[in-house]
Enzyme design. Structure first.
Site, PDB file in Angstrom:
ATOM      1  N   PHE A   1      48.756  49.754  37.240  1.00 30.83           N
ATOM      2  CA  PHE A   1      48.143  48.571  37.840  1.00 30.83           C
ATOM      3  C   PHE A   1      47.062  49.055  38.803  1.00 30.83           C
ATOM      4  O   PHE A   1      46.947  50.263  39.058  1.00 30.83           O
ATOM      5  CB  PHE A   1      49.209  47.747  38.582  1.00 30.83           C
ATOM      6  CG  PHE A   1      49.611  46.483  37.859  1.00 30.83           C
ATOM      7  CD1 PHE A   1      49.893  46.480  36.509  1.00 30.83           C
ATOM      8  CD2 PHE A   1      49.724  45.273  38.554  1.00 30.83           C
ATOM      9  CE1 PHE A   1      50.269  45.318  35.852  1.00 30.83           C
ATOM     10  CE2 PHE A   1      50.107  44.105  37.903  1.00 30.83           C
ATOM     11  CZ  PHE A   1      50.376  44.120  36.558  1.00 30.83           C
TER      12      PHE A   1
ATOM     13  N   GLN B   1      43.235  35.744  47.812  1.00 31.78           N
ATOM     14  CA  GLN B   1      42.938  36.675  46.718  1.00 31.78           C
ATOM     15  C   GLN B   1      42.310  35.980  45.514  1.00 31.78           C
ATOM     16  O   GLN B   1      42.788  34.952  45.070  1.00 31.78           O
ATOM     17  CB  GLN B   1      44.221  37.373  46.263  1.00 31.78           C
ATOM     18  CG  GLN B   1      44.004  38.309  45.080  1.00 31.78           C
ATOM     19  CD  GLN B   1      45.131  39.296  44.890  1.00 31.78           C
ATOM     20  OE1 GLN B   1      46.132  38.974  44.251  1.00 31.78           O
ATOM     21  NE2 GLN B   1      45.004  40.470  45.457  1.00 31.78           N
TER      22      GLN B   1
ATOM     23  N   HIS C   1      41.604  36.792  41.660  1.00 28.59           N
ATOM     24  CA  HIS C   1      42.004  37.729  40.604  1.00 28.59           C
ATOM     25  C   HIS C   1      40.818  37.931  39.660  1.00 28.59           C
ATOM     26  O   HIS C   1      40.172  36.967  39.282  1.00 28.59           O
ATOM     27  CB  HIS C   1      43.198  37.150  39.849  1.00 28.59           C
ATOM     28  CG  HIS C   1      43.883  38.131  38.950  1.00 28.59           C
ATOM     29  ND1 HIS C   1      43.294  38.642  37.818  1.00 28.59           N
ATOM     30  CD2 HIS C   1      45.108  38.712  39.026  1.00 28.59           C
ATOM     31  CE1 HIS C   1      44.138  39.486  37.242  1.00 28.59           C
ATOM     32  NE2 HIS C   1      45.242  39.547  37.950  1.00 28.59           N
TER      33      HIS C   1
ATOM     34  N   LEU D   1      45.435  32.673  34.065  1.00 20.89           N
ATOM     35  CA  LEU D   1      45.384  34.110  34.334  1.00 20.89           C
ATOM     36  C   LEU D   1      45.732  34.920  33.091  1.00 20.89           C
ATOM     37  O   LEU D   1      46.629  34.566  32.349  1.00 20.89           O
ATOM     38  CB  LEU D   1      46.394  34.461  35.437  1.00 20.89           C
ATOM     39  CG  LEU D   1      46.409  35.939  35.813  1.00 20.89           C
ATOM     40  CD1 LEU D   1      45.292  36.232  36.777  1.00 20.89           C
ATOM     41  CD2 LEU D   1      47.739  36.337  36.394  1.00 20.89           C
TER      42      LEU D   1
ATOM     43  N   GLU E   1      46.801  41.669  35.050  1.00 25.12           N
ATOM     44  CA  GLU E   1      46.191  42.941  35.404  1.00 25.12           C
ATOM     45  C   GLU E   1      46.691  44.052  34.469  1.00 25.12           C
ATOM     46  O   GLU E   1      46.027  45.076  34.286  1.00 25.12           O
ATOM     47  CB  GLU E   1      46.558  43.286  36.859  1.00 25.12           C
ATOM     48  CG  GLU E   1      45.899  44.526  37.395  1.00 25.12           C
ATOM     49  CD  GLU E   1      45.842  44.513  38.921  1.00 25.12           C
ATOM     50  OE1 GLU E   1      45.480  43.468  39.481  1.00 25.12           O
ATOM     51  OE2 GLU E   1      46.154  45.538  39.539  1.00 25.12           O
TER      52      GLU E   1
ATOM     53  N   ARG F   1      42.189  44.492  43.592  1.00 22.20           N
ATOM     54  CA  ARG F   1      41.646  43.228  43.076  1.00 22.20           C
ATOM     55  C   ARG F   1      40.439  42.736  43.854  1.00 22.20           C
ATOM     56  O   ARG F   1      39.483  42.202  43.282  1.00 22.20           O
ATOM     57  CB  ARG F   1      42.729  42.155  43.092  1.00 22.20           C
ATOM     58  CG  ARG F   1      43.745  42.363  42.018  1.00 22.20           C
ATOM     59  CD  ARG F   1      44.828  41.316  42.061  1.00 22.20           C
ATOM     60  NE  ARG F   1      45.786  41.585  40.986  1.00 22.20           N
ATOM     61  CZ  ARG F   1      46.925  40.934  40.838  1.00 22.20           C
ATOM     62  NH1 ARG F   1      47.267  39.982  41.694  1.00 22.20           N
ATOM     63  NH2 ARG F   1      47.732  41.224  39.837  1.00 22.20           N
TER      64      ARG F   1
ATOM     65  N   HIS G   1      43.745  33.129  43.223  1.00 23.91           N
ATOM     66  CA  HIS G   1      45.012  33.520  42.610  1.00 23.91           C
ATOM     67  C   HIS G   1      46.185  33.590  43.584  1.00 23.91           C
ATOM     68  O   HIS G   1      47.305  33.240  43.238  1.00 23.91           O
ATOM     69  CB  HIS G   1      44.830  34.888  41.954  1.00 23.91           C
ATOM     70  CG  HIS G   1      46.067  35.416  41.281  1.00 23.91           C
ATOM     71  ND1 HIS G   1      46.687  34.733  40.245  1.00 23.91           N
ATOM     72  CD2 HIS G   1      46.808  36.536  41.484  1.00 23.91           C
ATOM     73  CE1 HIS G   1      47.747  35.426  39.853  1.00 23.91           C
ATOM     74  NE2 HIS G   1      47.856  36.508  40.593  1.00 23.91           N
TER      75      HIS G   1
ATOM     76  N   ARG H   1      46.416  42.028  48.534  1.00 21.74           N
ATOM     77  CA  ARG H   1      47.665  42.534  47.996  1.00 21.74           C
ATOM     78  C   ARG H   1      47.411  43.203  46.657  1.00 21.74           C
ATOM     79  O   ARG H   1      46.521  42.818  45.915  1.00 21.74           O
ATOM     80  CB  ARG H   1      48.675  41.408  47.853  1.00 21.74           C
ATOM     81  CG  ARG H   1      48.836  40.908  46.475  1.00 21.74           C
ATOM     82  CD  ARG H   1      50.030  40.047  46.281  1.00 21.74           C
ATOM     83  NE  ARG H   1      49.733  39.040  45.278  1.00 21.74           N
ATOM     84  CZ  ARG H   1      49.773  39.290  43.975  1.00 21.74           C
ATOM     85  NH1 ARG H   1      50.066  40.474  43.516  1.00 21.74           N
ATOM     86  NH2 ARG H   1      49.501  38.331  43.112  1.00 21.74           N
TER      87      ARG H   1
END
Lengths: 241, 647
Positions: free
Chosen positions: B141, B255, B257, B267, B270, B301, B369, B405
């Site tokens: 990730f 955030q 994404h 979505l 990731e 991100r 996101h 995050r």
């Protein structure tokens, strides 16, 4: 050319005294990539503020929005209007308790069935935080995942002939749930215990094999495979006693 | 009026709420869970890619440990995180994964032998070790030094939630679904439960409890264009804000994404990029290595989203009727991989936008996101300024994410925080007594009943859907990836006006029972006020940190802004109050993240001096005493050995 869609939607609010079930028609101009989720929200915002329906993830993952679309049980969020004729009939799923208009209580039914089947890992082992996890063959993990993918939308029950006649029938979703735990070595229930759960007409032998569930399942679960796995395992149990 | 009492009331039946309920039930506490929807429909179920935990079983995760995970998390947060909380998280994540395996999650496992993979856009072969065969495996990730994200295909949230919920059933914990908490019952700094409305028949019920836990997830839908489920409208954080005493923290930390699909904003995980997916521009040119030579598509991100936006601003975006976008290319991963390990992604592309990822490019753009900010809690999960109120998961600001995050860290947080905070809730509840008098409950319930009858009888006023759309449009236009004083000023003015207009809403439908328009009307003030906090917090913060990126203040300013925004709204008819507290003890000194721009203003005071003031400063802002002293879980300078080894 842009179409004008006619949504014929079943309306009924059981909380309103003397409310009569009826079908109301709403017209909507079709925009590119319009799906039933967007269409219903537009109808609610522009024409019928009291229209009841359920969506949560709107991405085909949570199982909230199953409904009858032109006679077929399926997920509203991932049904594109471009795949439908101009006249679109929307009805709530049969079999489940109706909450109002297109909203039905699939949640309560599925909770009941999960409790009845005790759909959790039955084990005497205690979790030890410091210990390495028990190993599992990846192929088996993938196989369990295949059945675990059920999103409890209820399409299989809405499409099932047996379920309409026998309200206690576990249906494809219930049987699939049994299969999921049966094949999991972490679950220590014995074949005899499983036999008690699924050997009645409510269980795997009640299925008359029309397999509409398999046609309508939006997640393409391997239902045929799971049913025959359960049948195979269960048909030998009476002879091993 | 119906009154229901329990030891613990958990609001929200996603992973965080259910794990807390389980922890309390195991300590013999009587627990009730409330949920807007059937628990298995909660938004946790939609999480795809996985959960980070440093098990280190895959060969690409070899040598991993909680300290390396912690380092990645703190750097990812752009030093906005509370480093002790990040440590609690990283230390407990491996235990949480194993526990979920014990309970039944069919984690993907290590298969020994050679395996073809894609790393940094190139084909490679890795060889998994025989002695690790059958243990929980992991995928790559963004923003991580190791492959650390545990997964079940791309349906991780689904399997973990189903397993968690099966435990809730096994323990006989009642879940009252289709219930919405409207207001916390509280007096003199103590919380006693909540006033709740049934979404089935409209009945108002009061729930009284020794401890109340909010675990309702994020507020993404306030943005309109969001990857979030339609139920994520900030109802839980609104409960806290309405008290006037509990602060919402870092609301400006939002955030985006990198890969929401266009249109629909759904979505795609990731994990696509983790498994080797790449980003292409209008010329089908792979641009990320030019911006981020080291991490490429797998920077954090905030950085990837910013680079994508930057590239589109250079005219390299793909024009479409739904606005500009870029492409994600998964074609090289092949049919087998896409229909097994990225199966949900495959289905989403096929069903929602008619794109076959085996042969076609996927249109993507950065989309709202996740909310790093939320109800400010201490390390035990206890809310600031209100005894007996706890919060965790996305709705809370615990604060392990700071200003950005990492992917895979929030799904893991739900379960880890549930374990850790759940224990603390049980401890607190055992010592607490329920002294709530019914008159107080009735007072609060009456307020809500009056509000509802006022709404149902209003003959003239604002359309609630119009207001909701206006809020989303303002945030999407002026409080997005790149922010400026001009845009944020415009947004705060516009939103303050909408806050006023929410006092005068007309509900057209007077239907009894489930009344979706009334539900939205009851939420709209909270949505407008939280939108205002996001914009105003962003306007105040004159620096760029993590996801908060100011074009007019491009530097991260550790001298002035190494702090956490706290916003309360004491007078509902006036403006909110903003204060700032230090982020927490600094063990890893602020530095370069290893990706993104390196524009920084250094702290002028010493770290020792900064750390010395934490305890008193946070106490002053309302932090309730923790069961262990500040810093007890943060062993000093463990990271030094890891950093040396890495060199």
């Amino acid at each position: 050319m842009e179409r004008t869609l006619k949504f014929n939607i079943f309306r009924y609010n059981p909380n309103v005294k003397n409310d009569k079930p009826r079908v109301e028609t709403f017209e909507l101009n079709e925009t590119p990539r319009l799906n039933v989720f967007t269409a219903l929200n537009r109808i609610r915002e522009e024409q019928a503020p009291d229209l009841m329906f359920d969506f949560v993830c709107r991405a085909g993952i949570c199982g909230s929005c199953a409904m009858m679309i032109n006679g077929r049980p399926t997920l509203g969020c991932r049904t594109l209007t471009s795949d439908l004729p101009e006249n679109i009939e929307l009805y709530p799923l049969p079999f489940f308790k109706m909450l109002g208009d297109l909203s039905v209580d699939t949640g309560i039914w599925f909770r009941g069935i999960s409790e009845q089947l005790e759909s959790w890992i039955h084990t005497q082992k205690e979790f030890v935080p410091e210990a390495e996890e028990e190993r599992m063959d990846n192929a088996l993990a993938n196989k369990i995942y295949e059945s675990e993918r059920c999103i409890e939308c209820g399409c299989c029950l809405a499409g099932c002939a047996t379920a309409q006649v026998y309200p206690h029938f576990l249906g494809a979703a219930g049987l699939n749930r049994i299969g999921r735990f049966m094949m999991d070595p972490r679950d220590q229930r014995t074949d005899e215990e499983w036999f008690e759960l699924v050997s009645t007409d409510d269980g795997v032998f009640g299925c008359i094999g029309m397999m509409a569930c398999d046609d309508v399942c939006p997640k393409d679960l391997p239902l045929l495979e799971v049913f025959s796995y359960i049948r195979r395992k269960m048909s030998v149990v009476p002879f091993t006693k | 009026m119906k009154v229901i009492t329990s030891d613990v009331l958990v609001i929200g039946a996603g992973l965080a709420g259910e794990r807390t309920a389980i922890a309390c039930a195991k300590e013999e506490q009587d627990v009730i869970i409330l949920s807007l929807v059937p628990p298995r429909r909660s938004h946790s179920a939609a999480a795809q890619g996985g959960m980070q935990a440093s098990l280190g079983n895959s060969i690409k995760g070899k040598g991993d440990n909680p300290t390396i995970h912690w380092l990645d998390t703190v750097k990812g947060s752009d030093w906005g995180a509370d480093q002790e909380v990040a440590r609690i998280f990283a230390d407990n994540a491996p235990i949480a994964m194993r526990e979920m395996a014990h309970f039944g999650v069919p984690w993907n496992r290590v298969e020994a032998g050679p395996k073809d993979v894609f790393i940094k856009g190139k084909k490679a072969t890795i060889v998994e070790e025989k002695e690790k065969e059958g243990l929980i495996t992991a995928r790559a990730f963004g923003g991580t030094a190791k492959w650390r994200t545990c997964y079940t295909s791309d349906g991780t949230g689904h399997t973990v939630l189903y397993t968690m919920d099966s435990l809730v059933m096994q323990l006989g914990i009642p879940v009252h679904d289709r219930m919405e908490a409207l207001q916390l019952i509280h007096a003199d700094g103590r919380c006693y439960g909540a006033v709740v409305r049934s979404l089935r028949d409209g009945e108002i019920i009061t729930y009284l409890a020794k401890s109340t836990v909010i675990a309702t997830g994020g507020y993404g839908r306030i943005y309109g264009e969001s990857t979030n489920a339609v139920i994520n409208e900030g109802t839980g954080s609104w409960l806290a804000l309405q008290t006037g005493v509990v602060p919402l923290a870092n609301m400006e930390a939002v955030q985006f994404h990198p890969t929401g699909i266009v249109p629909t904003d759904i979505l795609v995980t990731e994990g696509c990029r983790g498994d080797g997916g790449i980003l292409l521009d209008v010329d089908e040119y792979r641009f990320m290595p030019d911006y981020e030579p080291d991490k490429q598509e797998l920077a954090s991100r905030d950085v990837v989203s910013r680079r994508m936006k930057e590239h589109m601003l250079k005219g390299k975006g793909v024009k479409s009727p739904y606005g500009e976008h870029l492409w994600m290319d998964l074609r090289h991963l092949g049919k087998e991989h896409l229909t097994t390990k990225l199966r949900e992604v495959f289905d989403i592309c096929m069903y929602f936008i008619g794109v076959n990822p085996i042969t076609e490019l996927i249109p993507v753009r950065p989309t709202q996101h996740y909310s790093m900010g939320g109800i400010r809690i201490n390390k035990d999960g206890h809310a600031y300024n209100l005894e007996g109120l706890f919060a965790l998961g996305e709705v809370a600001c615990w604060d392990m994410h700071g200003f950005n995050r990492l992917g895979g860290n929030s799904l893991a947080e739900t379960v880890v925080a549930g374990m850790v905070v759940g224990k603390k809730v049980a401890e607190y509840t055992k010592k607490a007594s329920l002294k709530a008098d019914k008159t107080l409950a009735e007072q609060f319930a009456k307020k809500e009943q009056d509000k509802i009858s006022h709404l149902l009888n209003s003959s003239d006023g604002e359309n609630v859907y119009t207001l909701r759309n206006e809020i989303g449009a303002i945030l999407t236009k002026d409080v997005h990836i790149f922010r400026t004083e001009e845009g944020l000023t415009r947004a705060t003015e516009g939103l303050l006006d909408i806050v006023k207009r929410t006092k005068n809403v007309k509900v057209q439908s007077h239907a009894q029972g489930m009344n979706p328009e009334l539900s939205t009307a009851l939420r709209i003030e909270g949505m407008a006020k939280q939108a205002y906090l996001i914009a105003k917090g962003g306007l105040n913060r004159t620096e760029s940190r993590g996801a908060h990126s100011r074009e007019d203040y491009p530097k991260r300013d550790d001298d002035k802004w190494l702090n956490r925004t706290l916003a309360r709204w004491p007078d509902p008819n006036s403006e909110p109050v903003f204060t700032y507290e230090p982020v927490g003890i600094l063990d890893l000194p602020p530095g370069y993240r290893g990706y993104g721009d390196d524009l920084r203003e250094n702290m002028k005071i010493s770290i020792e001096k900064y750390n010395k003031k934490i305890h008193n400063e946070q106490k002053k802002h309302g932090r309730i005493e923790t069961s262990e002293p500040t810093g007890s879980k943060l062993p000093k300078e463990l990271w030094k050995s890891e950093v040396k080894e890495a060199k």
